[in-house]
Structures are given as C-alpha cells and as structure tokens.
Design a protein around this motif. Sequence first.
Motif, PDB file in Angstrom:
ATOM      1  N   LYS A 119      -9.473   6.588   7.373  1.00 16.47           N
ATOM      2  CA  LYS A 119      -8.266   7.182   7.951  1.00 16.47           C
ATOM      3  C   LYS A 119      -8.610   7.960   9.217  1.00 16.47           C
ATOM      4  O   LYS A 119      -7.875   7.887  10.210  1.00 16.47           O
ATOM      5  CB  LYS A 119      -7.603   8.098   6.925  1.00 16.47           C
ATOM      6  N   SER A 120      -9.740   8.644   9.209  1.00 13.32           N
ATOM      7  CA  SER A 120     -10.137   9.440  10.382  1.00 13.32           C
ATOM      8  C   SER A 120     -10.357   8.554  11.606  1.00 13.32           C
ATOM      9  O   SER A 120      -9.988   8.927  12.720  1.00 13.32           O
ATOM     10  CB  SER A 120     -11.389  10.263  10.083  1.00 13.32           C
ATOM     11  N   GLN A 121     -10.933   7.372  11.407  1.00 11.55           N
ATOM     12  CA  GLN A 121     -11.124   6.445  12.525  1.00 11.55           C
ATOM     13  C   GLN A 121      -9.784   5.944  13.039  1.00 11.55           C
ATOM     14  O   GLN A 121      -9.569   5.831  14.245  1.00 11.55           O
ATOM     15  CB  GLN A 121     -12.007   5.265  12.107  1.00 11.55           C
ATOM     16  N   ALA A 122      -8.878   5.646  12.123  1.00 14.68           N
ATOM     17  CA  ALA A 122      -7.545   5.187  12.527  1.00 14.68           C
ATOM     18  C   ALA A 122      -6.858   6.253  13.368  1.00 14.68           C
ATOM     19  O   ALA A 122      -6.266   5.951  14.409  1.00 14.68           O
ATOM     20  CB  ALA A 122      -6.703   4.858  11.296  1.00 14.68           C
ATOM     21  N   TYR A 123      -6.957   7.507  12.934  1.00 14.31           N
ATOM     22  CA  TYR A 123      -6.314   8.586  13.688  1.00 14.31           C
ATOM     23  C   TYR A 123      -7.003   8.833  15.030  1.00 14.31           C
ATOM     24  O   TYR A 123      -6.352   9.204  16.000  1.00 14.31           O
ATOM     25  CB  TYR A 123      -6.241   9.865  12.864  1.00 14.31           C
ATOM     26  N   PHE A 136       0.848  -1.182   0.000  1.00 13.37           N
ATOM     27  CA  PHE A 136       0.000   0.000   0.000  1.00 13.37           C
ATOM     28  C   PHE A 136       0.882   1.230   0.000  1.00 13.37           C
ATOM     29  O   PHE A 136       1.879   1.289   0.716  1.00 13.37           O
ATOM     30  CB  PHE A 136      -0.930   0.028   1.221  1.00 13.37           C
ATOM     31  N   ASP A 137       0.526   2.201  -0.814  1.00 12.25           N
ATOM     32  CA  ASP A 137       1.323   3.418  -0.922  1.00 12.25           C
ATOM     33  C   ASP A 137       1.049   4.407   0.205  1.00 12.25           C
ATOM     34  O   ASP A 137       1.905   5.223   0.531  1.00 12.25           O
ATOM     35  CB  ASP A 137       1.074   4.114  -2.259  1.00 12.25           C
ATOM     36  N   THR A 138      -0.170   4.349   0.769  1.00 13.64           N
ATOM     37  CA  THR A 138      -0.537   5.307   1.812  1.00 13.64           C
ATOM     38  C   THR A 138      -1.155   4.595   3.007  1.00 13.64           C
ATOM     39  O   THR A 138      -1.699   3.488   2.880  1.00 13.64           O
ATOM     40  CB  THR A 138      -1.565   6.341   1.293  1.00 13.64           C
ATOM     41  N   PHE A 139      -1.082   5.264   4.140  1.00 11.15           N
ATOM     42  CA  PHE A 139      -1.710   4.755   5.359  1.00 11.15           C
ATOM     43  C   PHE A 139      -3.223   4.686   5.161  1.00 11.15           C
ATOM     44  O   PHE A 139      -3.873   3.739   5.596  1.00 11.15           O
ATOM     45  CB  PHE A 139      -1.344   5.663   6.536  1.00 11.15           C
ATOM     46  N   GLU A 140      -3.768   5.674   4.468  1.00 12.31           N
ATOM     47  CA  GLU A 140      -5.207   5.696   4.203  1.00 12.31           C
ATOM     48  C   GLU A 140      -5.634   4.469   3.395  1.00 12.31           C
ATOM     49  O   GLU A 140      -6.632   3.814   3.724  1.00 12.31           O
ATOM     50  CB  GLU A 140      -5.574   6.970   3.451  1.00 12.31           C
ATOM     51  N   ALA A 141      -4.895   4.131   2.356  1.00  9.47           N
ATOM     52  CA  ALA A 141      -5.220   2.950   1.547  1.00  9.47           C
ATOM     53  C   ALA A 141      -5.097   1.678   2.382  1.00  9.47           C
ATOM     54  O   ALA A 141      -5.913   0.759   2.265  1.00  9.47           O
ATOM     55  CB  ALA A 141      -4.309   2.883   0.324  1.00  9.47           C
ATOM     56  N   TYR A 142      -4.073   1.628   3.207  1.00 11.56           N
ATOM     57  CA  TYR A 142      -3.868   0.468   4.079  1.00 11.56           C
ATOM     58  C   TYR A 142      -5.052   0.261   5.019  1.00 11.56           C
ATOM     59  O   TYR A 142      -5.610  -0.833   5.093  1.00 11.56           O
ATOM     60  CB  TYR A 142      -2.577   0.636   4.878  1.00 11.56           C
TER      61      TYR A 142
END
Length: 69
Positions: free
Chosen positions: A56-60, A41-47
């Motif tokens: 991504k917002s939930q992860a953060y 995955f290129d981005t944390f969001e995609a991951y």
Amino acid sequence: MQHERLIHLENLIANKQRHFYQIGKALKEINDARLYKLTCFDTFEAYTKNRWDMRKSQAYRLIDAYKVI
C-alpha cells in the motif's frame, strides 16, 4: 558516442517518468472511486497486494508522485 548514450539514458528516464505518472493516476482513480471492490477486494491494500504484488505504501508513493507532476 557519449552524447548518444546520454540521449538514450535521458529518454529512458523520461519514459519511466511518464509511466510513474500514468500508474499513479490510475491507482488514484481506482482508490478514490473504490473500483477495487469490483474485483472482490474489500480494501485498496488487499487489491494492490494481491493484484500487483505492491505494498500500500508503494501505491501511495506512486499516487503522490502523480499529484506532484
């Protein structure tokens, strides 16, 4: 009977708090070290979206909760 129920419910809350802490801690390390790139995955969001069906917002939010605790 109500006292036992209270204890049971409080134990559930305590266990869930530990899980939030552990998940937030793991996500922070994956993000900080860019370990998600190891899974192509290129981005944390995609991951987070593809691997965990998580925005991504939930992860953060989980990472922020870990930082607070």
